[in-house]
Design a protein around this motif. Sequence first.
Motif, PDB file in Angstrom:
ATOM      1  N   PRO A  13       0.857  -1.367  -0.599  1.00 41.45           N
ATOM      2  CA  PRO A  13       0.328  -0.193   0.136  1.00 41.45           C
ATOM      3  C   PRO A  13       1.365   1.030   0.297  1.00 41.45           C
ATOM      4  CG  PRO A  13      -0.795  -2.095   1.976  1.00 41.45           C
ATOM      5  CD  PRO A  13       0.694  -1.529   0.766  1.00 41.45           C
ATOM      6  N   SER A  14       2.572   1.543   0.736  1.00 39.52           N
ATOM      7  CA  SER A  14       3.228   2.633   0.663  1.00 39.52           C
ATOM      8  C   SER A  14       1.833   2.852   1.436  1.00 39.52           C
ATOM      9  CB  SER A  14       2.582   3.053  -0.204  1.00 39.52           C
ATOM     10  OG  SER A  14       3.413   1.903  -1.851  1.00 39.52           O
ATOM     11  N   GLY A  15       1.752   3.327   2.345  1.00 44.49           N
ATOM     12  CA  GLY A  15       0.932   4.061   3.125  1.00 44.49           C
ATOM     13  C   GLY A  15      -0.206   4.937   3.312  1.00 44.49           C
ATOM     14  N   SER A  16      -1.106   4.233   1.938  1.00 43.82           N
ATOM     15  CA  SER A  16      -2.067   4.796   1.566  1.00 43.82           C
ATOM     16  C   SER A  16      -4.051   4.191   1.248  1.00 43.82           C
ATOM     17  CB  SER A  16      -1.321   5.125  -0.124  1.00 43.82           C
ATOM     18  OG  SER A  16      -2.905   5.691  -0.908  1.00 43.82           O
ATOM     19  N   ARG A  17      -4.403   4.399   1.141  1.00 44.03           N
ATOM     20  CA  ARG A  17      -5.639   4.227   0.632  1.00 44.03           C
ATOM     21  C   ARG A  17      -5.502   3.729  -0.582  1.00 44.03           C
ATOM     22  NH1 ARG A  17      -9.330   8.035   4.248  1.00 44.03           N
ATOM     23  NH2 ARG A  17      -7.724   9.648   3.668  1.00 44.03           N
ATOM     24  N   ALA A  18      -5.452   4.302  -1.270  1.00 45.31           N
ATOM     25  CA  ALA A  18      -5.270   4.434  -3.185  1.00 45.31           C
ATOM     26  C   ALA A  18      -4.832   3.275  -3.187  1.00 45.31           C
ATOM     27  CB  ALA A  18      -4.524   5.249  -3.358  1.00 45.31           C
ATOM     28  N   LEU A  19      -4.163   2.715  -1.884  1.00 41.91           N
ATOM     29  CA  LEU A  19      -3.184   1.201  -2.636  1.00 41.91           C
ATOM     30  C   LEU A  19      -3.741  -0.310  -2.000  1.00 41.91           C
ATOM     31  CD1 LEU A  19       0.067   3.059  -4.347  1.00 41.91           C
ATOM     32  CD2 LEU A  19      -1.759   1.979  -5.378  1.00 41.91           C
ATOM     33  N   ARG A  20      -4.187   0.519  -0.957  1.00 38.43           N
ATOM     34  CA  ARG A  20      -4.208  -1.051   0.017  1.00 38.43           C
ATOM     35  C   ARG A  20      -4.636  -1.826  -0.102  1.00 38.43           C
ATOM     36  NH1 ARG A  20      -4.291  -4.666   2.757  1.00 38.43           N
ATOM     37  NH2 ARG A  20      -5.439  -4.569   4.535  1.00 38.43           N
ATOM     38  N   HIS A  21      -5.205  -2.422  -1.694  1.00 35.62           N
ATOM     39  CA  HIS A  21      -5.428  -3.686  -1.942  1.00 35.62           C
ATOM     40  C   HIS A  21      -4.536  -4.140  -2.899  1.00 35.62           C
ATOM     41  CE1 HIS A  21      -8.296  -4.271   0.723  1.00 35.62           C
ATOM     42  NE2 HIS A  21      -8.790  -3.224   0.069  1.00 35.62           N
TER      43      HIS A  21
END
Length: 498
Positions: free
Chosen positions: A85-93
């Motif tokens: 995710p790199s700490g991001s909700r955009a990349l969570r999955h």
Amino acid sequence: MFDEYAQHDATALAALISRREVSAGEVLDAALARAAQVNPALAAICLPMAPIARERAAGPLAGPFAGVPFLLKDMAQDYAGVPSPSGSRALRHWVPDHYSEVVRRFLDAGLVVFGKTASPEFALKAETSPRVWPQPTRNPWDPARTPGGSSGGAAAAVAAGIVPVAGASDGGGSIRIPASYCGLFGLRPSRGRVPNGPDDAEHWEGASSHHVISRSVRDSARMLDAIAGPEHGAPFVIAPPSQPWAGAIARPPRRLRIGFSTRSPLGTPVHPQCVAAVERAAALLADLGHHVEEAAPAVDGPDLARCYVTMYFGQTAAAMARARALTGAGNDGFELETRILGLLGRAVSAGEYVSRHARWNRFSHALADFHQRYDLYLTPTTAQPPNRIGELDTPPGQQRLARRVLALRAGRLLMLTGMVDELVETSLSRVPFTQLSNLTGTPSMSVPLHWAAVEEGGPELPFGVQFVAPFGDEATLLQLAAQLEQAAPWGGRRPPEP
């Protein structure tokens, strides 16, 4: 369960496993048990990988750290088949289908990865409180405070005894700052020393380097031996060391000339205990026979900060664009502050970006001139102790203003208001010393030599000191660190149980 787990560094654990005094599975069980005990309070590990680790520990392993439990950073340390995710909700999955080269080298070294550690969104802060996870990561020395960032989860995990060493990276101080805040050793290698591929040739224009945060100098030296070296497609090949770094630390450094400064390059305040840490280090260095005097490179600190944040803005905009392309994320996938930084990045013209990047060469020449007279440059690692959790949150009024600016897409107007200079001071005034090494590509380290309370009745906190060496000279840093570790041991200092 291996009861003595927390007393050993990674080198010692590898030796015990090699001699079959304990199995990789038993050591992993001890690491998982420690994580179960302390991670709920600290939130250092954001993505557990226990089943993967158990399968790996049960198989044949080779390498200098065969069987040693390990944690990766949730930023540019991709493990195939595991979310990144790199700490991001955009990349969570989002799940990568291949390993980062540095992760492949960690695995080739025999490490048993059992999780990933928390990082702020896209590694943008010196605090680890990403909204993608339920709670912020906390500092084992004082859970009310941050462990720093962006390798905050890694530092918290090592300081709390979950692992003796953990994967980290440093694009503006992200190894050194959390190492300082958590009483650990952190080495940032030279540009190009450790690969960033295959997806990046030079992450953050070469300002970012992968390595680890550790309790012992020898672990960092041996880990650098394991992961350093050119990769296929790299833009350049840095000259290898004359001998392995693990061998170099077996002997003390030559008598060194060390220039030091405790003044912030931004002219902003420096906490008395950060100053005291350098003064203590200078006295210890003199006792060890080194020549120490006050001196600093002729670098324009505010100009360097502006060049750094220009890259920072641009990289944020690029990271957001990449995340949108990978997952189709909308605005709600990103934190408000990240969206503002991305807006500023999109407002910077290509010409401005290139011009600022070209100025990095001035800083490299100024530092190289300094190193004609001094072997190392000594400063505080940070200008302030770790902030309290929530202390740096954007106030509600500024959040409302930020949302209006975003709605108007007024990034260029924001640049013209002088807000960027204010942002430079507020974002970097706590950590103004570390970016010089990043923009010049030079190796640097934070060494934990000072502990002190910052408020009456409060707990003692660690304060690191930073050393910067000429490009490619990790050997001198590691030799000096090993000498300091012997003269003023820090490995036995442990934070209170959470």
